[in-house]
Design an enzyme around this catalytic site. Sequence first.
Site, PDB file in Angstrom:
ATOM      1  N   ALA A   1       4.584   1.579  -3.879  1.00 25.59           N
ATOM      2  CA  ALA A   1       5.701   2.073  -4.683  1.00 25.59           C
ATOM      3  C   ALA A   1       6.905   1.148  -4.533  1.00 25.59           C
ATOM      4  CB  ALA A   1       6.057   3.496  -4.263  1.00 25.59           C
TER       5      ALA A   1
ATOM      6  N   LEU B   1       0.832  -1.207   0.000  1.00 18.85           N
ATOM      7  CA  LEU B   1       0.000   0.000   0.000  1.00 18.85           C
ATOM      8  C   LEU B   1       0.862   1.249   0.000  1.00 18.85           C
ATOM      9  CD1 LEU B   1      -2.608   1.723   0.544  1.00 18.85           C
ATOM     10  CD2 LEU B   1      -2.191   1.293   2.990  1.00 18.85           C
ATOM     11  N   SER B   2       0.501   2.225  -0.827  1.00 19.99           N
ATOM     12  CA  SER B   2       1.086   3.564  -0.804  1.00 19.99           C
ATOM     13  C   SER B   2       2.606   3.493  -0.989  1.00 19.99           C
ATOM     14  CB  SER B   2       0.685   4.272   0.492  1.00 19.99           C
ATOM     15  OG  SER B   2       0.997   5.637   0.456  1.00 19.99           O
ATOM     16  N   ALA B   3       3.398   3.914   0.008  1.00 19.31           N
ATOM     17  CA  ALA B   3       4.848   3.773  -0.118  1.00 19.31           C
ATOM     18  C   ALA B   3       5.226   2.307  -0.269  1.00 19.31           C
ATOM     19  CB  ALA B   3       5.547   4.378   1.101  1.00 19.31           C
TER      20      ALA B   3
END
Length: 363
Positions: A150, A145-147
Amino acid sequence: MPGLSETLSRLAAARANATQMPIPDSDRLADIASFGSDPGNLRARHYIPAGFKAVAPLVVVLHGCTQNAAGYDHGSGWSALADRHGFALLYPEQRPANNPNRCFNWFAADDITRDQGEALSIRQMIAHMISDYHIDPTRVFVNGLSAGGAMTMVMLATYPELFAGGAVIAGLPYGTATSVGAALQRMRGSGLPDAPALAELVRDAAPTPLRWPRLSVWHGTSDQTVAPDNMEAIIAQWAALQGLSVEAAQHDRVDQQARRRWIGPRGTVQIEAYSIAGLGHGTPIDPVGDGACGTAMPFMLPAEICSTRHIAGSWGIADTARAKAGPRRAAPPPPPRATARPVAQGGVAKVISDALRAAGLMR
């Protein structure tokens, strides 16, 4: 380019929310004491379900900013699904010493390069799991999720030969930011490269594999933290690598949500993308009914669709049906949101640096 006042306002709000995010006491995970040189200085945690059998799959789970491994497992329901289907889980965990907001450093060149930094630490953890638990090396998967999303793209780009599939929730494409300023812009959807340039970033990251991992992409249409434009950039990046036309998607709906799929030359789904209507920044979960999946908490958002279950199903390691059909009960109220505090005095430079550190974009 967003103005300074707008950027500071968003960062101040993120800072207020992050400092009040609870981390659950429940912890089903165990530590891995030693797994290699660990150049990224990450903590390694794992979960092995009862009755685990050799040559089972491994799922690597990467939490988001302000979270830890135990909290993300509690919210997402991954270990509950592992109990049912018998696969192993690996949870790399960021240390505050590396990033004050517990974000994986997806924008730091030293941590997103093959055989360096955080990317290598995660690779070493996977090698340890394969060796010690006799994991099937052809069924290793990664999601986040999110970072953490990424960083999932970092792992798929830098070690594509290692993974059979990946899933990115509210994440960003690989290699588009190698500085704090660029990271802020990409999160807002600004300055994203075109498809050929996105694909070239991945081609430069590692030797070309025999086949590219399958990819599942999830994003809320109302995400105000990571713009949904990043979802389209991830799709464009992965499609261009495989010679797939973005316009050639097949459209349908799953649990009332829009899904697109891209079929490879062998008839397999190479990319799927879920756009979750009205969802903000977080992992879509379905915490109601007898077949509940996940627990509502900050960044773990009830959406009447279980991303955890559907992601595992797309990889062929779980079914996508509810464990047991039953009446849906009322969803629990959303967790309280903190109100952004006024920006403190002390000079523009200090305000900016404090905000960036709070948002996890500065060490």
